[in-house]
Write a protein that holds these residues in place. Sequence first.
Motif, PDB file in Angstrom:
ATOM      1  N   SER A 259      10.513 -36.423  10.336  1.00 33.21           N
ATOM      2  CA  SER A 259      11.596 -37.092   9.616  1.00 33.21           C
ATOM      3  C   SER A 259      12.377 -36.103   8.759  1.00 33.21           C
ATOM      4  CB  SER A 259      11.022 -38.211   8.735  1.00 33.21           C
ATOM      5  OG  SER A 259      12.023 -38.788   7.932  1.00 33.21           O
ATOM      6  N   LEU A 260      11.664 -35.198   8.094  1.00 34.32           N
ATOM      7  CA  LEU A 260      12.321 -34.192   7.262  1.00 34.32           C
ATOM      8  C   LEU A 260      13.166 -33.251   8.109  1.00 34.32           C
ATOM      9  CD1 LEU A 260       9.360 -33.348   4.854  1.00 34.32           C
ATOM     10  CD2 LEU A 260      11.540 -34.387   4.185  1.00 34.32           C
ATOM     11  N   ALA A 261      12.668 -32.917   9.297  1.00 30.87           N
ATOM     12  CA  ALA A 261      13.423 -32.040  10.191  1.00 30.87           C
ATOM     13  C   ALA A 261      14.674 -32.738  10.703  1.00 30.87           C
ATOM     14  CB  ALA A 261      12.544 -31.607  11.355  1.00 30.87           C
ATOM     15  N   ARG A 262      14.549 -34.015  10.978  1.00 31.44           N
ATOM     16  CA  ARG A 262      15.670 -34.781  11.539  1.00 31.44           C
ATOM     17  C   ARG A 262      16.697 -35.153  10.474  1.00 31.44           C
ATOM     18  NH1 ARG A 262      12.806 -38.565  13.163  1.00 31.44           N
ATOM     19  NH2 ARG A 262      13.142 -39.999  11.413  1.00 31.44           N
ATOM     20  N   ASP A 263      16.229 -35.631   9.327  1.00 32.68           N
ATOM     21  CA  ASP A 263      17.128 -36.196   8.309  1.00 32.68           C
ATOM     22  C   ASP A 263      17.418 -35.255   7.145  1.00 32.68           C
ATOM     23  OD1 ASP A 263      17.049 -38.562   9.828  1.00 32.68           O
ATOM     24  OD2 ASP A 263      15.234 -39.220   8.770  1.00 32.68           O
ATOM     25  N   GLY A 264      16.675 -34.158   7.044  1.00 32.97           N
ATOM     26  CA  GLY A 264      16.856 -33.248   5.916  1.00 32.97           C
ATOM     27  C   GLY A 264      16.026 -33.664   4.719  1.00 32.97           C
ATOM     28  N   GLN A 265      16.053 -32.832   3.705  1.00 33.32           N
ATOM     29  CA  GLN A 265      15.262 -33.100   2.506  1.00 33.32           C
ATOM     30  C   GLN A 265      16.066 -33.870   1.471  1.00 33.32           C
ATOM     31  OE1 GLN A 265      14.365 -29.636   0.052  1.00 33.32           O
ATOM     32  NE2 GLN A 265      16.045 -28.469   0.982  1.00 33.32           N
ATOM     33  N   SER A 266      15.363 -34.643   0.670  1.00 34.02           N
ATOM     34  CA  SER A 266      16.018 -35.376  -0.415  1.00 34.02           C
ATOM     35  C   SER A 266      15.065 -35.538  -1.596  1.00 34.02           C
ATOM     36  CB  SER A 266      16.498 -36.744   0.066  1.00 34.02           C
ATOM     37  OG  SER A 266      15.400 -37.480   0.611  1.00 34.02           O
ATOM     38  N   PRO A 267      14.504 -34.436  -2.094  1.00 31.40           N
ATOM     39  CA  PRO A 267      13.593 -34.527  -3.240  1.00 31.40           C
ATOM     40  C   PRO A 267      14.326 -34.993  -4.483  1.00 31.40           C
ATOM     41  CG  PRO A 267      14.206 -32.258  -2.871  1.00 31.40           C
ATOM     42  CD  PRO A 267      14.772 -33.045  -1.725  1.00 31.40           C
ATOM     43  N   GLU A 268      13.640 -35.746  -5.321  1.00 33.58           N
ATOM     44  CA  GLU A 268      14.246 -36.205  -6.562  1.00 33.58           C
ATOM     45  C   GLU A 268      14.010 -35.233  -7.715  1.00 33.58           C
ATOM     46  OE1 GLU A 268      13.036 -40.140  -7.582  1.00 33.58           O
ATOM     47  OE2 GLU A 268      14.218 -41.075  -5.981  1.00 33.58           O
ATOM     48  N   THR A 269      13.076 -34.301  -7.518  1.00 28.90           N
ATOM     49  CA  THR A 269      12.690 -33.418  -8.616  1.00 28.90           C
ATOM     50  C   THR A 269      12.754 -31.958  -8.219  1.00 28.90           C
ATOM     51  OG1 THR A 269      11.193 -35.104  -9.517  1.00 28.90           O
ATOM     52  CG2 THR A 269      10.839 -32.833 -10.237  1.00 28.90           C
ATOM     53  N   MET A 270      13.362 -31.168  -9.084  1.00 34.85           N
ATOM     54  CA  MET A 270      13.331 -29.710  -8.961  1.00 34.85           C
ATOM     55  C   MET A 270      12.343 -29.180  -9.990  1.00 34.85           C
ATOM     56  SD  MET A 270      16.360 -26.936  -9.729  1.00 34.85           S
ATOM     57  CE  MET A 270      16.143 -25.204  -9.254  1.00 34.85           C
ATOM     58  N   VAL A 271      11.522 -28.216  -9.592  1.00 36.70           N
ATOM     59  CA  VAL A 271      10.585 -27.584 -10.516  1.00 36.70           C
ATOM     60  C   VAL A 271      10.899 -26.093 -10.576  1.00 36.70           C
ATOM     61  CG1 VAL A 271       8.175 -27.133 -11.101  1.00 36.70           C
ATOM     62  CG2 VAL A 271       8.793 -29.260  -9.947  1.00 36.70           C
ATOM     63  N   ILE A 272      11.100 -25.595 -11.777  1.00 37.32           N
ATOM     64  CA  ILE A 272      11.300 -24.165 -11.995  1.00 37.32           C
ATOM     65  C   ILE A 272       9.991 -23.638 -12.555  1.00 37.32           C
ATOM     66  CG2 ILE A 272      12.626 -22.403 -13.209  1.00 37.32           C
ATOM     67  CD1 ILE A 272      14.933 -24.472 -13.317  1.00 37.32           C
ATOM     68  N   ALA A 273       9.285 -22.863 -11.753  1.00 35.16           N
ATOM     69  CA  ALA A 273       7.933 -22.450 -12.101  1.00 35.16           C
ATOM     70  C   ALA A 273       7.775 -20.946 -11.985  1.00 35.16           C
ATOM     71  CB  ALA A 273       6.926 -23.160 -11.192  1.00 35.16           C
ATOM     72  N   CYS A 274       6.642 -20.459 -12.452  1.00 39.70           N
ATOM     73  CA  CYS A 274       6.319 -19.039 -12.368  1.00 39.70           C
ATOM     74  C   CYS A 274       5.792 -18.721 -10.967  1.00 39.70           C
ATOM     75  CB  CYS A 274       5.270 -18.686 -13.423  1.00 39.70           C
ATOM     76  SG  CYS A 274       4.841 -16.927 -13.484  1.00 39.70           S
ATOM     77  N   CYS A 275       5.988 -17.474 -10.536  1.00 41.49           N
ATOM     78  CA  CYS A 275       5.481 -17.096  -9.217  1.00 41.49           C
ATOM     79  C   CYS A 275       3.991 -16.758  -9.256  1.00 41.49           C
ATOM     80  CB  CYS A 275       6.286 -15.934  -8.651  1.00 41.49           C
ATOM     81  SG  CYS A 275       6.472 -14.521  -9.745  1.00 41.49           S
ATOM     82  N   ASP A 276       3.336 -16.928 -10.383  1.00 38.88           N
ATOM     83  CA  ASP A 276       1.891 -16.703 -10.499  1.00 38.88           C
ATOM     84  C   ASP A 276       1.155 -17.557  -9.470  1.00 38.88           C
ATOM     85  OD1 ASP A 276      -0.903 -17.000 -11.506  1.00 38.88           O
ATOM     86  OD2 ASP A 276      -0.147 -15.834 -13.189  1.00 38.88           O
ATOM     87  N   SER A 277       0.277 -16.928  -8.709  1.00 36.75           N
ATOM     88  CA  SER A 277      -0.430 -17.619  -7.627  1.00 36.75           C
ATOM     89  C   SER A 277      -1.384 -18.697  -8.123  1.00 36.75           C
ATOM     90  CB  SER A 277      -1.210 -16.603  -6.783  1.00 36.75           C
ATOM     91  OG  SER A 277      -2.197 -15.948  -7.574  1.00 36.75           O
ATOM     92  N   ARG A 278      -1.678 -18.699  -9.410  1.00 36.87           N
ATOM     93  CA  ARG A 278      -2.640 -19.668  -9.961  1.00 36.87           C
ATOM     94  C   ARG A 278      -1.996 -20.959 -10.429  1.00 36.87           C
ATOM     95  NH1 ARG A 278      -4.652 -15.708 -14.560  1.00 36.87           N
ATOM     96  NH2 ARG A 278      -2.362 -15.543 -14.663  1.00 36.87           N
ATOM     97  N   ALA A 279      -0.666 -21.031 -10.385  1.00 33.23           N
ATOM     98  CA  ALA A 279       0.010 -22.198 -10.963  1.00 33.23           C
ATOM     99  C   ALA A 279       1.075 -22.732 -10.008  1.00 33.23           C
ATOM    100  CB  ALA A 279       0.641 -21.821 -12.306  1.00 33.23           C
TER     101      ALA A 279
END
Length: 214
Positions: free
Chosen positions: A29-49
Amino acid sequence: MTHLPERLLAGYRNFMSRRYPSESARYQSLARDGQSPETMVIACCDSRAAPETVFDAGPGELFVVRNVANLVPPYAPDDRFHGTSAALEFAVQSLKVKHIVVMGHGRCGGIGAALNPSAEPLSPGDFIGKWMGLVAPAAEAVSGNAMMTAVERQTALERISIRYQLANLRTFPCVKILEDKGRLTLHGAWFDIQTGELWVMDPKTGDFTRPDLD
């Protein structure tokens, strides 16, 4: 002959044999219709989080951008390269997310570098040092507090920095306009790697508290 680390290939095999079969319809469905997330998260690139792990999110649920210390540069429409700003622009203007979460975490290496600006750079370019200059004023204020322990200073700046990034988000016209119209909400959160606790910022006071899990 393979061209990926065996650990990654093993993980992919596990994904295909266990997770993908139960979520194949969603992926299709995501491949066919595209993404539609309601939330953006700005996070650290730390592999633990990893936000997807912390929030137990499935495919297509979160639009995530990660950089060192989950920073948001202030709005600067110039001819330089702006990866985080580009992701923000796409999330707000194209995906039309309803929420933006700035998620910091404990024991952040970038924050540690900001608190120790005299440390030897990792390379001649000192990219981390320059990047962490975005929180230099707060870092100088916190590092000068002799009444706090090193751990307290680290945690304090990790949380103060989140408030800085929320302020920087509001320098983007598209964010400020939509927030003022009630169509976009900004959030701050801090994740404790050791305990797994998530602390959420009160938008009015700036204080961080743990949400009720019951």
